[in-house]
Design an enzyme around this catalytic site. Structure first.
Site, PDB file in Angstrom:
ATOM      1  CG  ASN A 136      73.011  69.698   9.026  1.00  0.00           C
ATOM      2  OD1 ASN A 136      71.878  69.309   9.328  1.00  0.00           O
ATOM      3  ND2 ASN A 136      73.443  69.717   7.789  1.00  0.00           N
ATOM      4  CE  LYS A 159      65.706  60.110  15.693  1.00  0.00           C
ATOM      5  NZ  LYS A 159      66.683  60.844  16.504  1.00  0.00           N
ATOM      6  CD  GLU A 162      69.820  59.745  21.559  1.00  0.00           C
ATOM      7  OE1 GLU A 162      69.252  59.603  22.658  1.00  0.00           O
ATOM      8  OE2 GLU A 162      70.800  59.056  21.211  1.00  0.00           O
ATOM      9  N   GLY A 212      68.892  63.432   6.398  1.00  0.00           N
ATOM     10  CA  GLY A 212      70.073  62.876   7.038  1.00  0.00           C
ATOM     11  C   GLY A 212      71.004  62.297   5.997  1.00  0.00           C
ATOM     12  CD  GLU A 215      76.006  54.200   6.604  1.00  0.00           C
ATOM     13  OE1 GLU A 215      76.664  55.246   6.752  1.00  0.00           O
ATOM     14  OE2 GLU A 215      76.173  53.180   7.281  1.00  0.00           O
ATOM     15  N   GLY A 217      69.332  57.075   5.007  1.00  0.00           N
ATOM     16  CA  GLY A 217      68.171  57.264   4.124  1.00  0.00           C
ATOM     17  C   GLY A 217      67.811  55.982   3.390  1.00  0.00           C
ATOM     18  CD  GLU A 234      65.140  67.339   0.756  1.00  0.00           C
ATOM     19  OE1 GLU A 234      66.270  67.485   0.252  1.00  0.00           O
ATOM     20  OE2 GLU A 234      64.093  67.654   0.170  1.00  0.00           O
ATOM     21  CB  CYS A 268      73.006  68.651   2.821  1.00  0.00           C
ATOM     22  SG  CYS A 268      71.759  69.924   2.968  1.00  0.00           S
ATOM     23  CD  GLU A 361      77.208  64.884   2.996  1.00  0.00           C
ATOM     24  OE1 GLU A 361      76.828  63.807   3.493  1.00  0.00           O
ATOM     25  OE2 GLU A 361      76.449  65.837   2.792  1.00  0.00           O
ATOM     26  CD  GLU A 438      62.322  68.783   3.386  1.00  0.00           C
ATOM     27  OE1 GLU A 438      63.421  69.302   3.645  1.00  0.00           O
ATOM     28  OE2 GLU A 438      61.662  68.121   4.198  1.00  0.00           O
TER      29      GLU A 438
HETATM   30  P1  NAP Z   1      72.140  60.678  10.093  1.00  0.00           P
HETATM   31  O1  NAP Z   1      73.150  59.969  10.897  1.00  0.00           O
HETATM   32  O2  NAP Z   1      71.629  60.024   8.865  1.00  0.00           O
HETATM   33  O3  NAP Z   1      70.933  60.992  11.110  1.00  0.00           O
HETATM   34  C1  NAP Z   1      69.819  61.738  10.716  1.00  0.00           C
HETATM   35  C2  NAP Z   1      68.658  61.386  11.629  1.00  0.00           C
HETATM   36  O4  NAP Z   1      68.306  60.020  11.431  1.00  0.00           O
HETATM   37  C3  NAP Z   1      68.956  61.548  13.115  1.00  0.00           C
HETATM   38  O5  NAP Z   1      67.801  61.994  13.774  1.00  0.00           O
HETATM   39  C4  NAP Z   1      69.286  60.115  13.525  1.00  0.00           C
HETATM   40  O6  NAP Z   1      69.056  59.870  14.889  1.00  0.00           O
HETATM   41  C5  NAP Z   1      68.296  59.341  12.673  1.00  0.00           C
HETATM   42  N1  NAP Z   1      68.639  57.956  12.444  1.00  0.00           N
HETATM   43  C6  NAP Z   1      69.864  57.351  12.518  1.00  0.00           C
HETATM   44  N2  NAP Z   1      69.748  56.037  12.220  1.00  0.00           N
HETATM   45  C7  NAP Z   1      68.444  55.807  11.959  1.00  0.00           C
HETATM   46  C8  NAP Z   1      67.709  54.646  11.593  1.00  0.00           C
HETATM   47  N3  NAP Z   1      68.299  53.452  11.454  1.00  0.00           N
HETATM   48  N4  NAP Z   1      66.368  54.765  11.400  1.00  0.00           N
HETATM   49  C9  NAP Z   1      65.764  55.958  11.528  1.00  0.00           C
HETATM   50  N5  NAP Z   1      66.409  57.091  11.879  1.00  0.00           N
HETATM   51  C10 NAP Z   1      67.736  57.020  12.088  1.00  0.00           C
HETATM   52  O7  NAP Z   1      72.627  62.114   9.634  1.00  0.00           O
HETATM   53  P2  NAP Z   1      73.342  63.231  10.512  1.00  0.00           P
HETATM   54  O8  NAP Z   1      74.736  62.780  10.764  1.00  0.00           O
HETATM   55  O9  NAP Z   1      72.479  63.600  11.676  1.00  0.00           O
HETATM   56  O10 NAP Z   1      73.308  64.464   9.493  1.00  0.00           O
HETATM   57  C11 NAP Z   1      74.250  64.641   8.511  1.00  0.00           C
HETATM   58  C12 NAP Z   1      73.735  64.144   7.172  1.00  0.00           C
HETATM   59  O11 NAP Z   1      72.501  64.784   6.854  1.00  0.00           O
HETATM   60  C13 NAP Z   1      74.667  64.507   6.028  1.00  0.00           C
HETATM   61  O12 NAP Z   1      74.804  63.421   5.158  1.00  0.00           O
HETATM   62  C14 NAP Z   1      73.950  65.658   5.334  1.00  0.00           C
HETATM   63  O13 NAP Z   1      74.269  65.835   3.983  1.00  0.00           O
HETATM   64  C15 NAP Z   1      72.530  65.264   5.514  1.00  0.00           C
HETATM   65  N6  NAP Z   1      71.681  66.449   5.350  1.00  0.00           N
HETATM   66  C16 NAP Z   1      70.905  66.571   4.242  1.00  0.00           C
HETATM   67  C17 NAP Z   1      70.126  67.710   4.051  1.00  0.00           C
HETATM   68  C18 NAP Z   1      69.247  67.882   2.834  1.00  0.00           C
HETATM   69  O14 NAP Z   1      68.352  68.707   2.887  1.00  0.00           O
HETATM   70  N7  NAP Z   1      69.487  67.157   1.754  1.00  0.00           N
HETATM   71  C19 NAP Z   1      70.135  68.707   5.013  1.00  0.00           C
HETATM   72  C20 NAP Z   1      70.945  68.552   6.128  1.00  0.00           C
HETATM   73  C21 NAP Z   1      71.707  67.409   6.297  1.00  0.00           C
HETATM   74  P3  NAP Z   1      70.219  59.978  16.007  1.00  0.00           P
HETATM   75  O15 NAP Z   1      71.366  60.676  15.365  1.00  0.00           O
HETATM   76  O16 NAP Z   1      69.584  60.751  17.091  1.00  0.00           O
HETATM   77  O17 NAP Z   1      70.542  58.582  16.402  1.00  0.00           O
END
Ligand code: NAP
Length: 458
Positions: A136, A159, A162, A212, A215, A217, A234, A268, A361, A438
């Protein structure tokens, strides 16, 4: 580095649904190599004179600044975010590198009074740090990790998601050109399930900093626990924008759209639960509707655009599902026709805090307006969530503003404002929104270990 036989990652442009770029997809051996490079670079980077490390980080910041407009365009096209927002994010990237460039020369320890000698504390770097980031705010969120990690003397393997790897790859090249030693900052592009998990499990990685979903996390935390690896998380949010009847309602309503529809709601910190004191509800909704219908939704590269498309077709289906649960649609804004993952900003009212749209969310431009009766009711509703990342309070009563701010279990709150993030102040979540902080001076605690040394003077 990916080999020639590895498959390519096709990177899409969400506003056109066309392929924007193809980049090599890393395989397990590529992650192993990146970690080995980072491990090899660590002793020299850690031992570098603090002023030299600071100087390199400043040069890195300046080199990014020189390329900021290109980077903003790449980010705008790849994420589908308005170019003006992408420029703002690049400004924050540069600011973060400059801010943390001040850290190598200010990583102070303490002396502690003890008998028979001198007791000193030192903040030591951890080693190789693995960074995993979402799509995002791709470069900005990566920078919140890269800058303090490098400043503290660690080396990193990043990383990115993707879906949005382009700016990270570009900045890896910029870093090398600016003089960062080989191996200090490495980027690998590949799926989280394989490449991300290898990073989390690898014995030579001392810490994982993850941004991310909650779930994923949890999975990262479980895997990291096997080796007591340091972890910061985060995660998601479901923040409340609490509007009391005595507030400047015009200002609260006019600024509510950007607080929930900014980045097309894929934020987020989105204030996606708007809690409004009942006597103010009609007036708030009247002004809010005008502000939402004036939102300019369209081409991310158009200077006037305020909201772009969603990141993917899948994200659009997920967001749409929240409109099927029966909460009344009060009004919707505009959305373009044609290709692109468009979704009109949508306001649901009245919503119960027990409805799915108020509990989960959404990560899209859907706002749930929830009426409340009094201060105690507002605090109860704001806290009735598994998350605790951000939020706002609007009132002219200063005492109440601080009472409510202290009572809401969330990491970052704004009073009479919807801002969440500043480079020099701490950011992070309560409850299932995360672990650690952070930005600001506190970030450095999470990229160092505290060492205690006692020297006898007897
Ligand atoms: P996500 O699906 O959790 O993915 C985040 C990252 O984790 C991506 O690089 C993803 O790789 C990787 N990933 C996926 N499965 C993994 C695993 N089993 N082991 C290690 N890494 C793995 O989240 P998203 O859909 O990209 O982002 C949206 C989420 O991020 C929302 O829930 C949002 O609230 C949260 N977010 C939080 C903050 C904060 O500062 N609190 C800021 C921004 C976003 P790939 O996608 O490349 O497979």
């Amino acid at each position: 580095m990916a080999t020639s036989t590895t498959p390519a990652v096709k990177v899409l442009e969400p506003a056109t649904e066309q392929i924007l770029a193809e980049v090599p997809q890393a395989q397990i051996e590529d992650v192993e190599e990146a970690i080995a490079r980072a491990k090899g670079a660590f002793p020299t980077w850690r031992a570098m004179a603090p002023s030299d490390r600071a100087g390199l980080l400043r040069r890195f910041a300046e080199a990014i600044e020189d390329r900021a407009e290109d980077l903003a365009k790449i980010e705008a096209r790849n994420v589908g975010k308005p170019i003006a927002d992408a420029r703002g994010e690049m400004g924050m990237v540069v600011h973060a590198f400059h801010y943390f460039a001040g850290a190598p020369e200010r990583l102070f320890g303490r002396t502690i009074p003890v008998a028979g000698g001198v007791d000193m504390t030192f903040r030591e770097p951890l080693g190789v740090v693995g960074l995993i980031t979402p799509w995002n705010f791709p470069l900005m969120l990566a920078t919140w990790k890269v800058a303090p990690a490098l400043a503290a003397g660690n080396t990193v393997v990043l990383k990115p998601a993707e879906l949005t790897p382009l700016t990270a790859l570009e900045v890896e090249r910029i870093g090398l050109d600016a003089g960062l030693p080989v191996g200090v900052f490495n980027v690998v592009v590949g799926p989280g399930r394989t490449i991300g998990e290898r990073l989390v499990e690898h014995p030579d990685v001392a810490k994982i900093a993850f941004t991310g979903s909650t779930e994923v996390g949890k999975r990262v935390g479980q895997l990291a626990a096997q080796s007591i690896k340091r972890v910061t998380l985060e995660l998601g949010g479901k923040s409340a924008n609490v509007i009391f009847a005595d507030a400047d309602l015009e200002q609260a309503a006019l600024s509510a759209p950007s607080a929930v529809f900014g980045n097309a709601g894929q934020d987020c910190c989105a204030r996606s639960r708007i809690l409004v004191e009942r006597p103010a509800l009609d007036r708030f909704m009247e002004v809010f509707e005008k502000a939402v219908s004036a939102l300019r939704v369209g081409d991310p590269l158009d200077e006037q655009t305020q909201m772009g498309p969603l990141i993917s077709a899948g994200q659009r289906s997920t967001v749409a599902s929240y409109l099927e649960d029966g909460a009344p649609i009060a009004f919707r804004g505009a959305s373009p026709e044609g290709p692109g993952y468009w979704f009109a900003p949508t306001v649901l009212c009245p919503v119960s805090n027990d409805d799915r749209v108020a509990r989960e969310e959404v990560f899209g431009p859907v706002a749930a307006v929830i009426p409340f009766d009094d201060e105690a009711d507002a605090i109860r509703l704001a806290n009735d969530t598994i998350y605790g990342l951000s939020g706002s309070i609007w009132t002219r009563d200063g005492g109440r503003a601080l009472r409510v701010a202290r009572a809401i279990d969330t990491g970052t709150l704004s009073i009479n404002s919807n801002t969440s993030v500043r480079v020099n102040t701490p950011f992070g979540g309560f409850k299932q929104s995360g672990l650690g902080r952070e930005l600001g001076p506190h970030a450095l605690e999470y990229y160092t270990e505290l060492k205690n040394v006692y020297m006898s003077t007897g």
